[in-house]
Scaffold this active site. Structure first.
Site, mmCIF file in Angstrom:
data_model
loop_
_atom_site.group_PDB
_atom_site.id
_atom_site.type_symbol
_atom_site.label_atom_id
_atom_site.label_comp_id
_atom_site.label_asym_id
_atom_site.label_seq_id
_atom_site.Cartn_x
_atom_site.Cartn_y
_atom_site.Cartn_z
ATOM 1 N N LYS A 171 37.732 18.238 -0.315
ATOM 2 C CA LYS A 171 38.255 17.030 -1.191
ATOM 3 C C LYS A 171 37.528 17.335 -2.543
ATOM 4 O O LYS A 171 38.164 16.991 -3.804
ATOM 5 C CB LYS A 171 38.215 15.907 -0.778
ATOM 6 C CG LYS A 171 38.726 14.774 -1.810
ATOM 7 C CD LYS A 171 40.138 14.925 -2.228
ATOM 8 C CE LYS A 171 40.591 13.758 -3.441
ATOM 9 N NZ LYS A 171 40.541 12.375 -2.958
ATOM 10 N N LYS A 239 33.591 8.945 -10.186
ATOM 11 C CA LYS A 239 32.737 9.053 -8.677
ATOM 12 C C LYS A 239 32.793 10.394 -7.777
ATOM 13 O O LYS A 239 31.927 10.624 -7.532
ATOM 14 C CB LYS A 239 33.132 7.799 -7.892
ATOM 15 C CG LYS A 239 32.815 7.704 -6.417
ATOM 16 C CD LYS A 239 33.619 8.327 -5.567
ATOM 17 C CE LYS A 239 34.918 7.744 -5.353
ATOM 18 N NZ LYS A 239 35.712 8.071 -4.272
#
Length: 295
Positions: A171, A239
């Site tokens: 990811k 983030k």
């Protein structure tokens, strides 16, 4: 598996939980905000007043939360997931977090006889709503096979990519490519417009050639129109780029383009665009040349 506890009913979690209901699962959900649980009730699911109540007696637990501190808060402690599920239950974290947190959860689950998978997703809000997410799964192969029917109700591309934490690493790579592609599409728009070429027409041509991408397919029209309603917010991509850089340091590799993309996304956040879609990188690229939308 027939009963699923779902913790985190936000912009991604709520439609995912609804899709599980429509696939025939009994879903019991929990979220601190009111909107997500209300959406789940409307879809035919159930809600709970606590995490412990959410996971009591379920066959599987899915968590879908903003970052690793929230995942750890929900997973550990006397009121957390691991202390309140039965042995052999599948705990599947579908948040995007640090690989080391996923490995820590897996280790803690193992000591309690709980099966754990990390299964972050790609596809944004639309992918969650349509049930066509890409799901990259880390953990034991047998546990992946047990969870496959759940994943099939949520996504179109479902792949077991390796051991615990591997899903999060894949990811991170995904977010690097997505962020870099948005930056390049933004630069293409600025170049086209500054040269007096219609950006919409130009991007239509690019989308039909070697430069084609899912981002061009889904976002070129809204980017040219400067419509940045969030499907995935700059704040969250900021983030995620931190995860990318941390993973690079842990793997001891140099990723100079990743560092640049991280700085561009950080600039977008510092300029007040954190709540906008990550395609709002266009606003940052425009600012470098002192340009505004030519609409």
């Amino acid at each position: 598996m027939t009963t699923v506890g779902f913790v985190g009913l936000g912009i991604m979690g709520a439609p995912m939980a609804g899709n599980l209901v429509r696939a025939g699962y009994r879903v019991r959900g929990f979220d601190l905000a009111e909107k997500g649980p209300r959406s789940l009730l409307e879809a035919g699911g159930e809600t709970a007043a606590s995490i412990a109540e959410t996971v009591n007696g379920v066959d599987a637990v899915i968590t879908m939360l903003p970052d690793w501190p929230q995942v750890e808060a929900v997973t550990f402690g006397p009121e957390g997931v691991l202390e309140n599920v039965k042995p052999r239950v599948l705990v599947i974290d579908m948040s995007t977090i640090r690989p080391q947190t996923s490995r820590r959860i897996a280790e803690a689950g193992h000591t309690r006889g709980v099966r754990v998978l990390d299964a972050p997703v790609s596809g944004g809000e639309k992918g969650a709503v349509d049930g066509v997410l890409s799901i990259m799964v880390g953990g034991d192969a047998d546990d992946f096979e047990s969870a496959k029917p759940l994943f099939d109700a949520l996504g179109k591309t479902v792949v077991h990519v390796g051991p615990h934490g591997a899903g999060q690493t894949v990811k991170a790579a995904n977010q690097l490519v997505v962020g870099g592609t948005y930056a390049l599409v933004a630069e293409a728009i600025v170049l086209l417009e500054a040269s007096g070429v219609d950006a919409g027409t130009g991007l239509d041509v690019l989308a039909g050639g070697l430069a084609a991408s899912r981002i061009l397919d889904l976002k070129r029209k809204t980017m040219v129109a400067r419509e940045f309603a969030p499907g995935f917010r700059i704040d969250l991509h900021h983030k995620d780029m931190g995860i990318v850089l941390s993973a690079a340091r842990e793997a001891e590799v140099a990723l100079p383009t990743a560092a640049l993309v991280a700085q561009l996304i950080s600039a977008a956040r510092q300029q007040g665009y954190g709540s906008l879609d990550h395609s709002a990188l266009l606003k940052v690229i425009e600012s470098f040349s002192g340009r505004k939308a030519s609409l």
